[in-house]
Design a protein around this motif. Structure first.
Motif, PDB file in Angstrom:
ATOM      1  N   TYR A  99     -54.557  25.137   9.106  1.00 27.58           N
ATOM      2  CA  TYR A  99     -53.662  24.353   8.250  1.00 27.58           C
ATOM      3  C   TYR A  99     -52.303  24.028   8.891  1.00 27.58           C
ATOM      4  O   TYR A  99     -51.271  24.082   8.225  1.00 27.58           O
ATOM      5  N   ALA A 101     -50.936  21.102  10.205  1.00 32.25           N
ATOM      6  CA  ALA A 101     -50.318  19.791   9.998  1.00 32.25           C
ATOM      7  C   ALA A 101     -49.404  19.440  11.175  1.00 32.25           C
ATOM      8  O   ALA A 101     -48.313  18.908  10.993  1.00 32.25           O
ATOM      9  N   SER A 107     -56.181  16.459   7.760  1.00 32.02           N
ATOM     10  CA  SER A 107     -55.777  16.923   6.437  1.00 32.02           C
ATOM     11  C   SER A 107     -56.046  15.809   5.450  1.00 32.02           C
ATOM     12  O   SER A 107     -55.607  14.677   5.651  1.00 32.02           O
ATOM     13  N   SER A 112     -53.052  14.753  10.309  1.00 34.11           N
ATOM     14  CA  SER A 112     -51.773  15.034   9.682  1.00 34.11           C
ATOM     15  C   SER A 112     -50.803  15.640  10.690  1.00 34.11           C
ATOM     16  O   SER A 112     -51.113  16.641  11.333  1.00 34.11           O
ATOM     17  N   ASN A 113     -49.653  15.016  10.861  1.00 33.52           N
ATOM     18  CA  ASN A 113     -48.631  15.538  11.764  1.00 33.52           C
ATOM     19  C   ASN A 113     -47.268  15.399  11.119  1.00 33.52           C
ATOM     20  O   ASN A 113     -46.599  14.372  11.240  1.00 33.52           O
ATOM     21  N   VAL A 114     -46.838  16.450  10.426  1.00 32.51           N
ATOM     22  CA  VAL A 114     -45.539  16.397   9.763  1.00 32.51           C
ATOM     23  C   VAL A 114     -44.389  16.382  10.764  1.00 32.51           C
ATOM     24  O   VAL A 114     -43.264  16.037  10.409  1.00 32.51           O
ATOM     25  N   LEU A 175     -50.878  20.283   1.696  1.00 29.84           N
ATOM     26  CA  LEU A 175     -51.609  19.236   2.427  1.00 29.84           C
ATOM     27  C   LEU A 175     -53.084  19.573   2.634  1.00 29.84           C
ATOM     28  O   LEU A 175     -53.870  18.703   2.988  1.00 29.84           O
ATOM     29  N   TYR A 176     -53.490  20.825   2.422  1.00 29.12           N
ATOM     30  CA  TYR A 176     -54.864  21.227   2.713  1.00 29.12           C
ATOM     31  C   TYR A 176     -55.597  21.852   1.526  1.00 29.12           C
ATOM     32  O   TYR A 176     -56.734  21.486   1.232  1.00 29.12           O
ATOM     33  N   THR A 181     -52.940  19.418  -2.193  1.00 30.10           N
ATOM     34  CA  THR A 181     -53.097  18.463  -1.081  1.00 30.10           C
ATOM     35  C   THR A 181     -52.005  17.395  -1.105  1.00 30.10           C
ATOM     36  O   THR A 181     -51.707  16.794  -0.069  1.00 30.10           O
ATOM     37  N   SER A 184     -46.126  18.993   0.279  1.00 32.44           N
ATOM     38  CA  SER A 184     -45.768  19.234   1.690  1.00 32.44           C
ATOM     39  C   SER A 184     -44.724  20.348   1.797  1.00 32.44           C
ATOM     40  O   SER A 184     -43.973  20.415   2.771  1.00 32.44           O
ATOM     41  N   ARG A 187     -43.011  23.894   4.815  1.00 32.96           N
ATOM     42  CA  ARG A 187     -43.124  23.408   6.192  1.00 32.96           C
ATOM     43  C   ARG A 187     -41.763  22.865   6.595  1.00 32.96           C
ATOM     44  O   ARG A 187     -41.120  22.159   5.813  1.00 32.96           O
TER      45      ARG A 187
END
Length: 305
Positions: A99, A101, A107, A112-114, A175-176, A181, A184, A187
């Motif tokens: 998880y 991200a 995701s 997913s790339n925060v 997100l997962y 989901t 956010s 993080r």
């Protein structure tokens, strides 16, 4: 025997002879009255460096100058130690889990790339910041992380990006996990200051089945570039939450009730991430916390790379 083994020992070397002639107390009294005790202590502390070359014929003015120099050196050393950690080990590389991200997996059906989202650089990570503003509920934790370079005697590393993420009080990852989901929260990224430090405000992580309570982190030593992903991280590892605090939180706050059975079934020795680490690594990976479940916790941990 080489000359270097017998020459230049000065008063420390001659003291036994003085003691035999005068008696220990009279010898020490004589030395003190001559203003030579500082030189004696310096000689006795080590066999290398400037301390080993002190002369027994130093005058009072020389002794005074030496004392001033010593005070200056001590002050400089104290200033240096304020920005350096006294001891550290290299943190082991651990999995970023399913998880992260961080651009290394999918995701909600998409990569997913925060780390590419501007709002991820923040100190308080309790609220969602992408499509929601929901705040994760749980016992507050203010955590300071200090990044140090093991190869330079634990000196701080400034200008590095540290990304942390964790589960919520129910053991879910934004997100997962089902039900979150669209969130956010929990993080965030911070950039280390001149002391190598970043501070995050978060909540105490819950305990889900099969894992010791933990917080994930990634270090990007050169900062957070536009192409940053988990694949470009300098270090990926985890923090292990302290046992005493785990017990206090899970048994004392009803929001963590689902964690109790999971926690009772796991230990550091059986956790599939932490079990193969050394005791020194585990000690460093475990934050030191103070506080309580009502007022929240404040703590810190060192990260060595």
């Amino acid at each position: 025997m080489d000359d270097k083994d017998t020459a230049g020992h000065g008063l420390a070397h001659d003291l036994p002879a003085f003691e035999r002639l005068l008696g220990r107390r009279r010898a020490l009294a004589w030395l003190a009255s001559a203003g030579s005790m500082g030189a004696l202590v310096a000689c006795g502390d080590g066999g290398s460096g400037s301390g080993a070359t002190s002369s027994s014929s130093s005058s009072s003015s020389s002794s005074s100058s030496s004392s001033s120099s010593s005070l200056s050196s001590s002050s400089s050393s104290s200033a240096s130690s304020s920005s350096a950690t006294t001891s550290c080990v290299a943190d082991p590389t651990e999995t970023n889990g399913p998880y992260p991200a961080d651009g290394t997996n999918a995701s909600s059906g998409a990569t997913s790339n925060v780390l590419s989202v501007s709002g991820v650089v923040r100190s308080d990570i309790r609220s969602s910041f992408i499509n929601s503003t929901t705040t994760a509920s749980g016992v507050a934790v203010t955590l300071t992380l200090r990044l140090v370079d093991v190869s330079t005697g634990c000196l701080p590393i400034a200008g590095a990006a540290i990304y942390i993420w964790q589960c919520d009080a129910q053991g879910r990852y934004s997100l997962y996990s089902s039900g979150v989901t669209g969130e956010s929260y929990l993080r965030g990224v911070q950039i280390t200051d001149s002391n190598g430090e970043v501070t995050f405000t978060t909540i105490y992580p819950g305990c889900y089945s099969g894992r010791w309570p933990h917080i994930h982190f990634e270090v990007f030593r050169s900062g957070l570039g536009s192409s940053a992903t988990g694949r470009t991280a300098s270090l990926i590892s985890q923090l292990a939450m302290p046992a005493a605090n785990n017990v206090a939180v899970f048994n004392g706050d009803s929001r963590y009730s689902a964690s109790i059975a999971n926690y009772n079934a796991i230990s550091i020795a059986t956790d599939n991430v932490f079990k193969d680490n050394t005791s020194a690594q585990i000690a460093q990976m475990t934050p030191t916390l103070s506080g309580n479940i009502t007022d929240g916790y404040t703590g810190s941990a060192v990260i060595g790379i």
